[in-house]
Design a protein around this motif. Structure first.
Motif, mmCIF file in Angstrom:
data_model
loop_
_atom_site.group_PDB
_atom_site.id
_atom_site.type_symbol
_atom_site.label_atom_id
_atom_site.label_comp_id
_atom_site.label_asym_id
_atom_site.label_seq_id
_atom_site.Cartn_x
_atom_site.Cartn_y
_atom_site.Cartn_z
ATOM 1 N N GLN A 162 46.201 34.027 42.462
ATOM 2 C CA GLN A 162 46.636 35.465 41.944
ATOM 3 C C GLN A 162 47.885 35.994 42.529
ATOM 4 O O GLN A 162 48.291 35.059 43.713
ATOM 5 C CB GLN A 162 45.678 36.679 42.397
ATOM 6 C CG GLN A 162 45.432 36.812 43.789
ATOM 7 C CD GLN A 162 44.394 37.938 44.287
ATOM 8 O OE1 GLN A 162 43.174 37.708 43.776
ATOM 9 N NE2 GLN A 162 44.660 38.736 44.939
ATOM 10 N N ASN A 201 42.365 41.895 44.902
ATOM 11 C CA ASN A 201 42.484 41.212 43.839
ATOM 12 C C ASN A 201 43.262 42.085 42.567
ATOM 13 O O ASN A 201 43.424 43.363 42.790
ATOM 14 C CB ASN A 201 41.170 40.574 43.356
ATOM 15 C CG ASN A 201 39.982 41.701 42.694
ATOM 16 O OD1 ASN A 201 40.508 42.926 42.558
ATOM 17 N ND2 ASN A 201 38.840 41.458 42.601
ATOM 18 N N GLU A 202 43.314 41.531 41.484
ATOM 19 C CA GLU A 202 44.025 42.190 40.543
ATOM 20 C C GLU A 202 43.275 43.541 39.956
ATOM 21 O O GLU A 202 43.923 44.318 39.426
ATOM 22 C CB GLU A 202 44.212 41.106 39.171
ATOM 23 C CG GLU A 202 45.022 40.105 39.298
ATOM 24 C CD GLU A 202 44.356 39.002 39.900
ATOM 25 O OE1 GLU A 202 43.011 38.849 39.978
ATOM 26 O OE2 GLU A 202 45.023 37.807 40.294
ATOM 27 N N LYS A 203 42.052 43.769 40.188
ATOM 28 C CA LYS A 203 41.278 44.834 39.928
ATOM 29 C C LYS A 203 41.281 45.678 40.941
ATOM 30 O O LYS A 203 40.462 46.867 40.948
ATOM 31 C CB LYS A 203 39.824 44.455 39.451
ATOM 32 C CG LYS A 203 39.763 43.611 38.209
ATOM 33 C CD LYS A 203 38.474 43.257 37.787
ATOM 34 C CE LYS A 203 38.336 42.176 36.598
ATOM 35 N NZ LYS A 203 36.968 41.728 36.363
ATOM 36 N N LYS A 204 42.061 45.531 42.140
ATOM 37 C CA LYS A 204 42.104 46.310 43.271
ATOM 38 C C LYS A 204 41.152 46.255 44.144
ATOM 39 O O LYS A 204 40.566 47.181 44.923
ATOM 40 C CB LYS A 204 42.554 47.855 43.000
ATOM 41 C CG LYS A 204 43.773 47.896 42.021
ATOM 42 C CD LYS A 204 45.152 47.297 43.042
ATOM 43 C CE LYS A 204 46.433 47.758 42.173
ATOM 44 N NZ LYS A 204 47.365 47.014 42.601
ATOM 45 N N GLN A 205 40.029 45.307 44.071
ATOM 46 C CA GLN A 205 38.891 45.057 44.771
ATOM 47 C C GLN A 205 39.233 44.347 45.963
ATOM 48 O O GLN A 205 40.018 43.365 46.006
ATOM 49 C CB GLN A 205 37.816 44.257 43.955
ATOM 50 C CG GLN A 205 37.406 45.135 42.828
ATOM 51 C CD GLN A 205 36.716 44.226 41.683
ATOM 52 O OE1 GLN A 205 36.865 43.162 41.601
ATOM 53 N NE2 GLN A 205 35.743 44.991 41.079
#
Length: 137
Positions: free
Chosen positions: A91, A112-116
């Protein structure tokens, strides 16, 4: 403990709110003191060392509670963001938080891309990175 972790996440993710107003900074957060103890400009040698650590991500951090009791954390921004591809991570990364607990193996936090939040161990030797930011374990 959970409340402390959430506060740390909010603090470290606030980077985007003021990134364009000042030069990029590396921040060192002392876990016991619950405060930033050092800010230094992000120099190219520090960025390269940090990027090398991130590229060495080799496994997920397995513990349920990733917040250390003692030690320190180092937030390093990447502007522009960097594309990372390892066996466990693929990522773009715009910020990483390296976690150096006392008497334990260090690990890192990347959203990650989902802000997790995702936690990973890294295999690269971290002593050179710590030397550049003038920190010791």
């Amino acid at each position: 403990m959970k409340k402390t972790f959430i506060l740390l996440l909010i603090f470290f993710s606030s980077y985007g709110l003021y990134a364009y107003a000042q030069p990029l900074q590396v921040e060192v957060f002392d876990v016991k003191q619950s405060e930033v103890i050092k800010q230094i400009p992000l120099e190219e040698n520090i960025r390269k060392e940090a990027f090398s650590l991130v590229k060495s991500a080799d496994s997920l951090f397995p513990k349920l509670n990733p917040t250390p009791i003692s030690g320190f954390m180092v937030k390093v921004p990447f502007e522009p963001e960097e594309e990372i591809e390892t066996k466990v991570l693929h990522q773009k990364v715009n910020q990483v938080i390296f976690i150096f607990p006392e008497a334990e193996k260090p690990y890192m936090l990347i959203f990650n891309e989902k802000k997790q939040p995702m936690f990973y161990y890294f295999s690269e030797d971290h002593l050179s990175f710590l030397k550049h930011i003038k920190m010791e374990l």
